[in-house]
Write a protein that holds these residues in place. Structure first.
Motif, short mmCIF file in Angstrom:
data_model
loop_
_atom_site.label_atom_id
_atom_site.label_comp_id
_atom_site.label_asym_id
_atom_site.label_seq_id
_atom_site.Cartn_x
_atom_site.Cartn_y
_atom_site.Cartn_z
N ASP A 136 0.83 -1.20 0.00
CA ASP A 136 0.00 0.00 0.00
C ASP A 136 0.87 1.26 0.00
O ASP A 136 1.73 1.43 0.86
N SER A 138 -0.54 4.45 -0.22
CA SER A 138 -1.40 5.61 0.04
C SER A 138 -0.83 6.48 1.15
O SER A 138 0.07 6.08 1.90
N ARG A 140 -1.61 8.37 4.66
CA ARG A 140 -2.52 8.35 5.80
C ARG A 140 -2.28 9.61 6.63
O ARG A 140 -1.14 9.87 7.07
N HIS A 145 -7.61 8.46 4.61
CA HIS A 145 -6.87 7.66 3.63
C HIS A 145 -6.89 8.41 2.31
O HIS A 145 -7.96 8.68 1.76
N ARG A 149 -7.35 2.22 -2.81
CA ARG A 149 -7.60 1.11 -1.88
C ARG A 149 -7.14 -0.17 -2.59
O ARG A 149 -7.92 -0.87 -3.24
#
Length: 379
Positions: A136, A138, A140, A145, A149
């Motif tokens: 992942d 992404s 945070r 988020h 996904r």
């Protein structure tokens, strides 16, 4: 694009075309922005074997990032030697075929992001198959988020543990992937977006380095993949990265018009014929409802680009079998005239057409099949 209409005047519309001069210029610019790192061709953003092969002939492009195991088997059979399937698969038949094919097994890498994937592959007899971890990427910010996904795999501990689990199960862990969708896939539309991208890159760079170091303690990695068309020049500066990926930038769809660091040349477009003139200032073309995937909105619909002076009718949009347009150019058009559009995304255009007409210097020089035209549909 008037020259495009002349180039395909003997072809039946609807049709799609690619400007080879623009395609090649875009390929060269992607290589420039990659800063010396090799680029995998993201096949989902191309979906035409001839154009994938053309990109691979450009120095700086090495290998393919595919999206389906059956696709990878086909590409390898056609002579492509390095294919990474960057999305997990549950296609039992295709995985079993890969596991039983020594030639393909040495050239194809599958994606895993959890022990469940390991168990699935082992249950299908896939010991010895090459795999890469999708981590992942992404951002945070507290509970927020920002990014795709994709993978549940995030920490260095979890990545190292999954690499150990896969290795003990008999899989070959050869790669790690980080797709920074919030950088690569988001236009530079505001100061807030630019700040988010910078913060995301800094956060990911620190985390990515730790993850790669820990996984290398467990497995002999051949590649660490990252980036996309919109982030090559950013992601490629991370010393942990060994290769990049790009595909959309070859065709340059409308979603890539709003970036600060690069301006690709529109290379792919489709033409629809005028079939009606319902009122002064209006024409209707056949087909057109080629809506791009992603969050719904007007940035996902096709954009009429030639002749200039035509717009979609907001109350109807791009239609299932016909699309009304209005504007100053409408009254000068006749039944059968072509209107050219650009698609919101890149490879999805190929799912609507069996072939691309290739144009160079205003002349049609070839016609090549898309994946669809070769009777391959990978969903």
């Amino acid at each position: 694009m008037q020259s495009w209409s002349i180039a395909v005047a003997d072809r039946q519309a609807p049709l799609a075309a690619i400007d080879l001069d623009a395609f090649d210029a875009n390929a060269a610019d992607l290589v420039r922005r990659a800063g010396g790192l090799p680029i995998r061709v993201a096949s989902k953003s191309v979906r035409c074997r001839a154009m994938i092969e053309r990109a691979l002939m450009t120095p700086g492009f090495v290998g393919v990032m595919a999206y389906h195991v059956r696709e990878a088997l086909w590409l390898v059979a056609e002579g492509i030697d390095d294919v990474y399937v960057a999305y997990p698969s549950v296609d039992r038949e295709a995985i079993r075929q890969l596991a039983g094919d020594d030639h393909a097994r040495a050239r194809v890498t599958l994606t895993i992001d959890s022990p469940e994937h390991v168990e699935w592959l082992v249950s299908l007899g896939a010991k010895g198959v090459r795999v890469a971890l999708d981590v992942d990427a992404s951002l945070r910010v507290g509970p927020v988020h920002i990014g795709a996904r994709r993978s549940p795999l995030r920490s260095a501990d979890d990545a190292a543990q999954l690499a150990r689990t896969a290795s003990r199960a008999g899989l070959q862990v050869v790669g790690v992937m980080f797709y920074d969708a919030q950088i690569a896939g988001v236009p530079d539309s505001s100061p807030a977006i630019r700040v988010m991208k910078a913060r995301s890159d800094a956060s990911l760079r620190a985390r990515r380095g730790e993850i790669v170091t820990r996984v290398r303690d467990v497995a002999d990695l051949e590649f660490v993949n990252g980036g996309g068309t919109g982030s090559l020049h950013i992601t490629g500066k991370d010393p942990a990265i060994t290769e990049l990926a790009a595909g959309s930038g070859l065709y340059a769809p409308t979603l890539f018009d709003g970036y600060d660091a690069f301006q690709p040349r529109p290379a792919a477009a489709f033409a629809l014929p005028v079939v009606r003139r319902p009122a002064p200032g209006y024409v209707t073309v056949f087909q057109g409802g080629y809506i791009a995937s992603g969050p719904p909105g007007w940035d996902r619909v096709p954009t009429p680009v030639w002749p200039p002076g035509l717009e979609l009718v907001k109350t109807e949009g791009a239609g299932e079998v016909q699309t009304p347009l209005h504007g100053d150019a409408a009254d000068g058009m006749a039944i059968g005239d072509l209107v050219w559009f650009r698609h919101g995304k890149a490879g999805e255009l190929a799912e609507r057409f069996d072939a691309f007409h290739l144009i160079r210097a205003g002349e049609r020089v070839d016609t090549v099949p898309t994946y669809r035209g070769e009777n391959f549909n990978y969903g």
